[in-house]
Design a protein around this motif. Structure first.
Motif, PDB file in Angstrom:
ATOM      1  N   CYS A   9      15.326 -24.289 -12.964  1.00 51.72           N
ATOM      2  CA  CYS A   9      15.134 -24.494 -11.527  1.00 51.72           C
ATOM      3  C   CYS A   9      15.368 -23.158 -10.826  1.00 51.72           C
ATOM      4  O   CYS A   9      16.388 -22.492 -11.071  1.00 51.72           O
ATOM      5  CB  CYS A   9      16.107 -25.525 -10.970  1.00 51.72           C
ATOM      6  N   GLU A  42      12.396 -25.012  -3.276  1.00 45.95           N
ATOM      7  CA  GLU A  42      12.356 -25.086  -4.729  1.00 45.95           C
ATOM      8  C   GLU A  42      11.015 -24.546  -5.235  1.00 45.95           C
ATOM      9  O   GLU A  42       9.979 -25.157  -5.008  1.00 45.95           O
ATOM     10  CB  GLU A  42      12.523 -26.540  -5.196  1.00 45.95           C
ATOM     11  N   ASN A  93      12.917 -27.929 -12.712  1.00 46.79           N
ATOM     12  CA  ASN A  93      13.237 -28.566 -13.986  1.00 46.79           C
ATOM     13  C   ASN A  93      12.123 -28.413 -15.030  1.00 46.79           C
ATOM     14  O   ASN A  93      11.687 -29.379 -15.644  1.00 46.79           O
ATOM     15  CB  ASN A  93      13.534 -30.059 -13.752  1.00 46.79           C
ATOM     16  N   ARG A  97      18.767 -21.067 -10.676  1.00 49.59           N
ATOM     17  CA  ARG A  97      19.693 -22.000 -10.023  1.00 49.59           C
ATOM     18  C   ARG A  97      20.280 -22.967 -11.037  1.00 49.59           C
ATOM     19  O   ARG A  97      21.476 -23.238 -11.042  1.00 49.59           O
ATOM     20  CB  ARG A  97      18.982 -22.755  -8.901  1.00 49.59           C
ATOM     21  N   GLU A  98      19.416 -23.496 -11.877  1.00 44.27           N
ATOM     22  CA  GLU A  98      19.859 -24.398 -12.950  1.00 44.27           C
ATOM     23  C   GLU A  98      19.010 -24.144 -14.184  1.00 44.27           C
ATOM     24  O   GLU A  98      17.908 -23.628 -14.100  1.00 44.27           O
ATOM     25  CB  GLU A  98      19.704 -25.870 -12.529  1.00 44.27           C
ATOM     26  N   GLY A  99      19.536 -24.574 -15.340  1.00 40.45           N
ATOM     27  CA  GLY A  99      18.789 -24.437 -16.575  1.00 40.45           C
ATOM     28  C   GLY A  99      19.121 -23.153 -17.304  1.00 40.45           C
ATOM     29  O   GLY A  99      19.995 -22.385 -16.892  1.00 40.45           O
ATOM     30  N   LYS A 100      18.414 -22.929 -18.415  1.00 40.66           N
ATOM     31  CA  LYS A 100      18.686 -21.710 -19.172  1.00 40.66           C
ATOM     32  C   LYS A 100      17.435 -21.196 -19.875  1.00 40.66           C
ATOM     33  O   LYS A 100      16.470 -21.932 -20.099  1.00 40.66           O
ATOM     34  CB  LYS A 100      19.811 -21.930 -20.170  1.00 40.66           C
ATOM     35  N   THR A 137      19.911 -16.126 -19.823  1.00 38.65           N
ATOM     36  CA  THR A 137      19.721 -16.646 -18.469  1.00 38.65           C
ATOM     37  C   THR A 137      20.209 -15.676 -17.397  1.00 38.65           C
ATOM     38  O   THR A 137      19.580 -15.534 -16.340  1.00 38.65           O
ATOM     39  CB  THR A 137      20.449 -17.995 -18.309  1.00 38.65           C
TER      40      THR A 137
END
Length: 237
Positions: A9, A16, A20, A55-58, A67
């Motif tokens: 993300c 955004e 995802n 922001r999120e995830g890798k 990341t």
């Protein structure tokens, strides 16, 4: 897998840009992301290069979580990019641009060998070696951008819209060279609006729409998908 993207993300402020997304790239293959303008393709590439914050995830490259790794460290690991819009250094010569591509390397013999490889792929760059890059044609500048990325001797090269703004004959040439780069052992992640050419050469492909992956499969599977044909291929390959 050489590259694994998991639940990624990315935001621009409160917007955004990527939501995802997950996909992987197997070593030795060509993978492609296709989609319309604003779909999030370039944001994805910049994030993989370390130019956009996650922001999120890798992102995992060659088994290592990268990341939050700085861009230059990713280049050292074997990940380099030819950016959208070419991004060459216009006031430098072709020679100097190619030297910049190999700036993280100390192996002079290897650099010399890779320079010959680039000349083999793009003979025009050898002809223009001492020419100021900003005075070259758009096609020559695109060749230089890809050649510069290859001078890092990447395991994975990210190619962002390599056919943008080129004449049809040059587009065909660029895509043939992308196939040759892959056949020489370099893994390729390709972002393209020219979906027909990208899918024809890709082992795996993903359709990105408004920051989300909507379809995935082999290049041939997506090329034969009616929805993909209608949206990106003018109804036919």
């Amino acid at each position: 897998m050489l590259l694994e993207v998991e639940g990624l993300c990315v935001n621009y402020g409160h917007i955004e840009a990527i939501r995802n997304i997950s996909f992987s790239v197997e070593e030795g293959t060509i993978a492609t992301l296709i989609g319309a303008n604003g779909a999030g393709k370039t944001t994805t590439m910049k994030t993989l290069s370390g130019l956009r914050k996650v922001r999120e995830g890798k992102v995992v490259f060659a088994g290592k979580d990268i990341t939050h790794l700085p861009p230059f460290e990713r280049v050292k690991m074997g990940l380099s990019q030819s950016p959208e819009g070419r991004g060459i250094f216009p006031g430098m010569t072709v020679r100097e641009n190619l030297d910049m591509g190999g700036y993280v390397r100390k192996d002079k013999a290897g650099l010399a060998a890779d320079l010959e490889r680039v000349f083999g792929l793009f003979p025009r760059l050898q002809e223009r070696f001492d020419q100021v890059a900003g005075t070259m044609s758009g096609g020559e500048q695109q060749m230089l951008a890809i050649g510069r990325a290859l001078m890092a001797r990447p395991r994975l090269v990210l190619l962002d819209e390599p056919s943008m703004g080129l004449a049809p004959k040059l587009i065909q040439q660029i895509f043939s060279i992308i196939t040759e780069i892959n056949e020489q052992g370099t893994t390729v992640l390709l972002v393209e609006q020219n979906a027909a050419q990208a899918l024809k050469r890709a082992h795996t492909a993903h359709v990105l729409e408004t920051g989300e992956i909507k379809r995935s499969g082999t290049g041939a599977e997506l090329a034969g998908d009616d929805a993909v044909k209608a949206a990106y291929l003018g109804g036919d390959l």
